[in-house]
Enzyme design. Structure first.
Site, PDB file in Angstrom:
ATOM      1  N   TYR A 212     -53.169  36.587 -28.157  1.00 57.90           N
ATOM      2  CA  TYR A 212     -54.170  35.523 -28.236  1.00 57.90           C
ATOM      3  C   TYR A 212     -54.885  35.420 -26.892  1.00 57.90           C
ATOM      4  CZ  TYR A 212     -55.901  30.903 -29.894  1.00 57.90           C
ATOM      5  OH  TYR A 212     -56.677  29.828 -30.313  1.00 57.90           O
ATOM      6  N   CYS A 213     -56.219  35.518 -26.887  1.00 59.38           N
ATOM      7  CA  CYS A 213     -57.036  35.332 -25.690  1.00 59.38           C
ATOM      8  C   CYS A 213     -56.600  36.311 -24.584  1.00 59.38           C
ATOM      9  CB  CYS A 213     -56.974  33.875 -25.249  1.00 59.38           C
ATOM     10  SG  CYS A 213     -58.144  33.424 -23.944  1.00 59.38           S
ATOM     11  N   LEU A 214     -56.184  35.815 -23.432  1.00 57.11           N
ATOM     12  CA  LEU A 214     -55.735  36.692 -22.352  1.00 57.11           C
ATOM     13  C   LEU A 214     -54.523  37.511 -22.776  1.00 57.11           C
ATOM     14  CD1 LEU A 214     -55.773  37.725 -19.460  1.00 57.11           C
ATOM     15  CD2 LEU A 214     -54.702  35.595 -18.726  1.00 57.11           C
ATOM     16  N   LEU A 240     -56.582  38.083 -31.102  1.00 55.86           N
ATOM     17  CA  LEU A 240     -57.260  36.832 -31.450  1.00 55.86           C
ATOM     18  C   LEU A 240     -58.156  36.407 -30.281  1.00 55.86           C
ATOM     19  CD1 LEU A 240     -54.301  34.778 -33.024  1.00 55.86           C
ATOM     20  CD2 LEU A 240     -55.710  36.572 -34.066  1.00 55.86           C
TER      21      LEU A 240
END
Length: 479
Positions: A212-214, A240
């Site tokens: 997710y993200c980073l 994501l």
């Protein structure tokens, strides 16, 4: 009179924004910065932010005999004390939630830990599970339990209920002793250590993974590293709201010019880390009316206590960034966009080349995401050489990914064609009502092997250390 004040403000605000938008003689980057800070000024000067020009505050002051302003001052002094001299506006009742009690409640165990992560294995809820485990890479820019707020909207619980053996890395909240921790350490002591631990716990050499993200950026880096080593232990990747090509970083671009990064690095040198409040303020400025001024009015002018809200509790649970790692991340990815170039960065003495990633990939982005713009995400998918399924959800950075099927909200777009232009992709995409989760589950199931009897944490070679959500995630910077 209040209507006149409001209309005058709106006219003046529109005129200022139009004037700034039409200004000549600046490059695009400077113009974006000018428009961003102009908006900050306009938002701050709204008449609703001042007691005498906000009719709701005037009414509350008359009816309470000024008690609202006294309570507001108490709230402000409390926030100043809690922020140690800096105004740390409460967005929610910080005493209304407790990790493991009413947020982050999915049952599980910590089965491994080092100085960077605790590895959580969640208890099965089905008699049979897919053979291949699922490892989740949360971002360390905030806490993992955005994916496990409540049972009804927990992506983690939902994945467990679909028959996946779910593991998750819970990152440490670093302090000054970890100032020299580099991106290499996050790779070595994060996913590489977790993969070895999962093999000990389950006997499985390969896993599926979700970032997710980073965390999704780290997942891509991990896959490239493993490909370079000839040991692709992650057989599918789900990303994501993940940026890999940072050429279009959205409004965050105003914070990554040389002067600001140099100033940030000097502050990090003194403390050894980026303070969590600075990161939180940056993200709040992107949505100032929602995340700053609405609480300023409620808490200080109306003198009300903030409403208990689990999402805002998570948003207030900030994390630090080690100085060395964060400087590397800002300069090599945001400022110079080196991750997209083969060998542009080197980690653990290994050039990172995303074109070597050939595993199946599911890429989820959100159409209203202001932190990780979807078109920037889409550009990242073109770097891989394996089969990629790009899915675009409704809403933004949080509500787009965290959208359980039971809520029956939003929609998502799919298009089997992988074209260079994201607008062309969207033009021919098919829209489906509801959550993207079932679509992802169908995709992931095909990459997860046959069903086997459910695995119970602690029954492998790794004993149970403590109950989920573990102690690392409970390290709060602000009480």
């Amino acid at each position: 009179m209040f209507s006149y004040i409001k209309q005058s403000y709106l006219l003046a605000a529109g005129w200022i924004q139009d004037m700034v938008a039409d200004v000549e003689g600046f490059d695009d980057k400077t113009k974006k910065k000018l428009m961003f800070y102009t908006r900050q000024f306009i938002d701050a000067m709204a008449p609703s932010n001042f007691a005498l020009t906000n009719p709701e505050v005037v009414r509350a002051t008359i009816e309470s005999g000024g008690e609202n302003l006294i309570n507001g001052l108490k709230n402000m002094l409390g926030d100043l004390e809690r922020g140690k001299g800096k105004l740390s506006i409460r967005m929610t009742d910080l005493d209304a939630f407790e990790l493991g009690k009413n947020v982050a409640t999915t049952p599980g165990k910590v089965i491994y830990q080092n100085e960077m992560i605790q590895l959580l294995q969640y208890d099965p809820s089905t008699p049979d599970v897919f053979k291949k485990p699922l490892l989740i890479f949360p971002p360390w820019i905030n806490k993992f339990y955005i994916m496990d707020l409540r049972p009804k909207n927990s992506l983690i619980k939902w994945a467990v209920d679909q028959g996946f053996t779910v593991f998750l890395m819970s990152w440490i909240n670093p302090d000054e002793k970890m100032a020299d921790k580099a991106f290499d350490d996050y790779l070595k002591d994060g996913p590489l250590a977790a993969l070895d631990a999962i093999e000990q716990a389950t006997g499985e050499h390969e896993v599926n993974a979700l970032g997710y993200c980073l965390g999704g950026t780290l997942l891509a880096v991990t896959n490239a590293y493993l490909a370079a080593k000839g040991d692709p232990r992650i057989s599918s990747g789900t990303h994501l709201t993940t940026m890999l090509d940072f050429s279009q970083p959205g409004e965050l671009e105003v914070f990554i010019e040389e002067e600001q990064i140099s100033s940030l690095e000097k502050r990090m040198e003194q403390r050894g880390f980026l303070d969590g409040s600075e990161m939180a303020t940056t993200f709040s400025m992107l949505r100032a009316n929602d995340l700053i001024w609405s609480f300023f009015i409620n808490n200080y002018l109306l003198g009300k206590d903030p409403f208990p809200f689990d999402l805002l509790y998570w948003n207030s649970d900030s994390t630090r960034m080690p100085a060395r790692m964060h400087s590397f991340y800002l300069r090599n990815m945001y400022q110079h966009n080196r991750l997209k170039d083969p060998g542009g960065i080197t980690l653990l003495d290994t050039p990172i080349d995303l074109t070597k990633v050939k595993v199946p990939t599911y890429f989820l982005s959100a159409i209203e995401d202001h932190i990780s713009p979807w078109k920037s995400n889409y550009a990242g998918t073109l770097l891989f050489n394996g089969p990629v399924k790009f899915v675009l959800s409704g809403s933004g950075h949080i509500a787009g990914p965290i959208n359980p099927p039971a809520a029956n909200k939003y929609f998502f777009w799919t298009n089997p064609k992988q074209v260079a232009d994201p607008d062309e992709w969207l033009k021919d995409a098919k829209q489906t009502e509801g959550s993207w989760w079932p679509d992802w589950c169908k995709w992931l199931s095909k990459n997860s092997g046959e069903k086997i009897p459910a695995r119970v944490p602690g029954t492998g070679k790794l004993p149970v250390i403590e109950d989920a959500p573990g102690s690392y995630v409970k390290m709060r910077l602000v009480k």
